[in-house]
Design a protein around this motif. Structure first.
Motif, PDB file in Angstrom:
ATOM      1  N   THR A 127       8.505  -9.066  -5.139  1.00 33.46           N
ATOM      2  CA  THR A 127       9.327  -8.567  -4.044  1.00 33.46           C
ATOM      3  C   THR A 127       8.471  -7.792  -3.052  1.00 33.46           C
ATOM      4  O   THR A 127       7.385  -7.313  -3.388  1.00 33.46           O
ATOM      5  CB  THR A 127      10.445  -7.647  -4.577  1.00 33.46           C
ATOM      6  N   ALA A 128       9.003  -7.681  -1.840  1.00 32.74           N
ATOM      7  CA  ALA A 128       8.284  -6.954  -0.785  1.00 32.74           C
ATOM      8  C   ALA A 128       8.821  -5.549  -0.590  1.00 32.74           C
ATOM      9  O   ALA A 128       8.283  -4.789   0.208  1.00 32.74           O
ATOM     10  CB  ALA A 128       8.389  -7.719   0.537  1.00 32.74           C
ATOM     11  N   THR A 129       9.884  -5.174  -1.309  1.00 30.12           N
ATOM     12  CA  THR A 129      10.435  -3.838  -1.171  1.00 30.12           C
ATOM     13  C   THR A 129       9.562  -2.814  -1.899  1.00 30.12           C
ATOM     14  O   THR A 129       8.792  -3.161  -2.795  1.00 30.12           O
ATOM     15  CB  THR A 129      11.866  -3.786  -1.746  1.00 30.12           C
ATOM     16  N   THR A 130       9.724  -1.562  -1.503  1.00 33.37           N
ATOM     17  CA  THR A 130       8.940  -0.484  -2.118  1.00 33.37           C
ATOM     18  C   THR A 130       9.756   0.347  -3.098  1.00 33.37           C
ATOM     19  O   THR A 130       9.218   1.268  -3.695  1.00 33.37           O
ATOM     20  CB  THR A 130       8.391   0.441  -1.018  1.00 33.37           C
ATOM     21  N   ILE A 131      11.035  -0.013  -3.285  1.00 34.59           N
ATOM     22  CA  ILE A 131      11.876   0.773  -4.190  1.00 34.59           C
ATOM     23  C   ILE A 131      11.400   0.624  -5.625  1.00 34.59           C
ATOM     24  O   ILE A 131      11.328   1.606  -6.377  1.00 34.59           O
ATOM     25  CB  ILE A 131      13.347   0.338  -4.056  1.00 34.59           C
TER      26      ILE A 131
END
Length: 257
Positions: A51-55
């Motif tokens: 994924t590209a999210t930082t969460i």
């Protein structure tokens, strides 16, 4: 010892076999909680690569601050449910597990602040190292102050007078340094809203120049003549700022003769 040893083969009202079962259960629960922590972190790392999210990256860093010692305290509390303990010992265990939970929440919050400040510093060059350090310090002081007050309350200390004293002292300090606090909160507004950044060419009233530094109290411009112009952050929020770096096109009005 008469209040502790309740029988020839009992301690705190439980036999040796029951204490042995408690010990084995506590060890098993500690190992299980540690294994669950590692498995969750490993799965999150696998998901973070897709994924590209930082969460998920934030969750990995926060969960990595989970202390095995605090997990062991929780395991002891769970294992203690199999024993028949006196009410006084139960109260001590309740306070101990609550203290461990508060400390763990403080560690998670502390790591969240550190990660957020570090990422913001990497993304936004408009906030210098001193600015991020102060933001991080203020956030951590607030977090650990709350944790300390909750720990004292959990220990049976009446914190009402303490909180009232801190409130009165805070009001007195705020009145004494209201101008400094005004510039400080103005710098936070500039950081969050980002009307301009370091390197932007801006015009403020009759002054113009390139932004060199955005500090906690002042913002500094380098004018076309070479001199440095210093503005209080609160003054910048009360006036109109023209940012020429973000201008995508220029309209020129001229007349054909």
């Amino acid at each position: 010892m008469s209040g502790i040893v309740t029988g020839p083969h009992e301690w705190l009202g439980n036999t040796a076999d029951e204490w042995l079962r408690f010990t084995l259960l506590a060890i098993f629960a500690t190992a299980l909680l540690t294994l669950i922590k590692h498995q969750v972190i490993q799965r999150l790392r696998g998901a973070a690569q897709r994924t590209a999210t930082t969460i998920d990256d934030l969750l990995i860093q926060v969960l990595s601050k989970t202390r095995t010692t605090l997990l062991a305290i929780g395991a002891l509390y769970v294992a203690a449910q199999s024993l028949n303990l006196p009410a006084s010992v139960d109260r001590v265990l309740d306070g101990l597990v609550m203290a461990a939970l508060l400390l763990q929440l403080g560690l998670w919050a502390n790591e969240t602040i550190a990660v957020w400040v570090g990422r913001y510093r990497a993304r936004a060059s408009s906030l210098g190292a001193s600015g991020t350090a102060v933001v991080s310090l203020i956030g951590r002081v607030v977090v650990w102050s709350i944790v300390l007050l909750l720990l004292l309350e959990n220990a049976g200390v009446d914190i009402t007078a303490m909180v009232a004293g801190l409130g009165i002292g805070g009001v007195a300090v705020a009145l004494a340094v209201q101008n400094i606090l005004g510039d400080l909160f103005a710098s936070f507004s500039i950081i969050v809203d980002r009307p301009f950044e370091v390197g932007d060419f801006i015009i403020v009233d009759d002054y113009m120049g390139s932004v060199e530094n955005i500090g906690l109290k002042t913002t500094r411009l380098r004018s076309l003549g070479g001199e440095q112009i210093i503005f209080a952050n609160s003054d910048l929020l009360q006036t109109r700022v023209r940012n020429y770096k973000r201008m995508q096109e220029r309209r020129a009005v001229f007349t054909f003769r």
